[in-house]
Design a protein around this motif. Structure first.
Motif, PDB file in Angstrom:
ATOM      1  N   LEU A  65      53.486  43.529  38.618  1.00 39.32           N
ATOM      2  CA  LEU A  65      54.047  42.528  37.705  1.00 39.32           C
ATOM      3  C   LEU A  65      52.949  41.634  37.146  1.00 39.32           C
ATOM      4  O   LEU A  65      52.964  41.282  35.959  1.00 39.32           O
ATOM      5  N   GLY A  66      51.990  41.279  38.004  1.00 42.68           N
ATOM      6  CA  GLY A  66      50.874  40.474  37.533  1.00 42.68           C
ATOM      7  C   GLY A  66      50.057  41.188  36.474  1.00 42.68           C
ATOM      8  O   GLY A  66      49.657  40.593  35.454  1.00 42.68           O
ATOM      9  N   VAL A  82      49.484  34.136  39.644  1.00 43.38           N
ATOM     10  CA  VAL A  82      50.204  33.821  40.888  1.00 43.38           C
ATOM     11  C   VAL A  82      50.775  35.089  41.505  1.00 43.38           C
ATOM     12  O   VAL A  82      50.713  35.292  42.727  1.00 43.38           O
ATOM     13  N   GLU A  83      51.337  35.958  40.675  1.00 44.34           N
ATOM     14  CA  GLU A  83      51.903  37.214  41.182  1.00 44.34           C
ATOM     15  C   GLU A  83      50.817  38.102  41.779  1.00 44.34           C
ATOM     16  O   GLU A  83      51.034  38.740  42.819  1.00 44.34           O
ATOM     17  N   ILE A  85      48.003  37.073  43.161  1.00 42.08           N
ATOM     18  CA  ILE A  85      47.566  36.474  44.427  1.00 42.08           C
ATOM     19  C   ILE A  85      48.600  36.720  45.520  1.00 42.08           C
ATOM     20  O   ILE A  85      48.253  37.101  46.650  1.00 42.08           O
ATOM     21  N   LEU A  86      49.878  36.517  45.194  1.00 40.84           N
ATOM     22  CA  LEU A  86      50.931  36.758  46.177  1.00 40.84           C
ATOM     23  C   LEU A  86      50.965  38.226  46.593  1.00 40.84           C
ATOM     24  O   LEU A  86      51.183  38.553  47.767  1.00 40.84           O
ATOM     25  N   GLY A  87      50.756  39.113  45.623  1.00 39.24           N
ATOM     26  CA  GLY A  87      50.752  40.544  45.941  1.00 39.24           C
ATOM     27  C   GLY A  87      49.655  40.902  46.921  1.00 39.24           C
ATOM     28  O   GLY A  87      49.880  41.655  47.873  1.00 39.24           O
ATOM     29  N   VAL A  88      48.470  40.360  46.714  1.00 38.10           N
ATOM     30  CA  VAL A  88      47.353  40.625  47.628  1.00 38.10           C
ATOM     31  C   VAL A  88      47.641  40.037  49.001  1.00 38.10           C
ATOM     32  O   VAL A  88      47.355  40.654  50.036  1.00 38.10           O
ATOM     33  N   ILE A  89      48.230  38.819  49.034  1.00 39.74           N
ATOM     34  CA  ILE A  89      48.547  38.179  50.303  1.00 39.74           C
ATOM     35  C   ILE A  89      49.525  39.023  51.113  1.00 39.74           C
ATOM     36  O   ILE A  89      49.441  39.101  52.342  1.00 39.74           O
TER      37      ILE A  89
END
Length: 212
Positions: A65-66, A82-83, A85-89
């Motif tokens: 999505l990012g 943000v997407e 970063i959240l995906g990697v996290i």
């Protein structure tokens, strides 16, 4: 705090062995190998492996999505960042968890090999083969491999008009499913080969009944 039950320890070195007789050694061998075999191909282990794949898939969806936001010039780049970063996290811990799962399976195999090297025990070794359980692991893992390969090929075959996010989504989800399926299949096949080459051969039953 929850703690995972530790694995049974390997057999002591030869110079420290204090078994009074062979029967005592075989009794400890049976207990240790039975517990290690139980840890090897459990339903919980399969669900855990698949759960790690599911978490990794969620992370990759966020990454896709990012990427889609960055491809669309009219989109909000901050949301895309943000997407990503959240995906990697989400994705990285799942990958680390899969690595720990592989390492633990290797530790189980090494310890059960060490106990098996103490000597054959045909009377009890046949119980450790877990043929039906390994077949279930292998069958489900092959289905997951085929599904993942199909998704990856579908994503790679998308037309030029398809967005980068869409292609990355299909290919990434397919690769994750394929990797998880391969890990499960390798564990099942490894157990079957181990049982064939390491465990004592199954003793054939005598015809017409056993002599007493």
């Amino acid at each position: 705090m929850f703690r995972r039950t530790p694995l049974p320890p390997p057999p002591p070195p030869e110079h420290l062995c204090d078994w009074p007789d062979r029967e005592s050694m075989l009794a400890d061998r049976v207990l240790a190998m039975a517990e290690l075999r139980r840890r090897s191909l459990t339903v919980a282990g399969l669900l855990l492996l698949w759960s790690l794949g599911l978490v990794a898939g969620v992370g990759w969806v966020l990454v896709s999505l990012g990427l889609g936001h960055f491809e669309d010039r009219s989109a909000d780049y901050l949301t895309g960042l943000v997407e990503l970063i959240l995906g990697v996290i989400v994705l990285v811990p799942a990958m680390i968890g899969a690595g720990f799962s592989v390492a633990r399976d290797r530790a189980v195999r090494d310890r059960i090999d060490a106990w098996a090297e103490l000597g054959p025990d045909p009377e009890n070794d046949h119980r450790l083969r877990a043929g039906a359980r390994s077949a279930v692991w292998l069958g489900l893992s092959v289905v997951l491999c085929v599904t993942g390969l199909g998704l990856a090929l579908t994503g790679g075959g998308q037309p030029d008009s398809a967005g980068v996010g869409e292609v990355a989504y299909l290919v990434g989800i397919g690769v994750i499913a394929l990797v998880i399926g391969v890990l499960g299949a390798v564990r099942a096949v490894g157990h079957q080969r181990w049982a064939e080459h390491v465990l004592s051969p199954v003793q054939p039953r005598g015809r017409g009944g056993a002599h007493r």
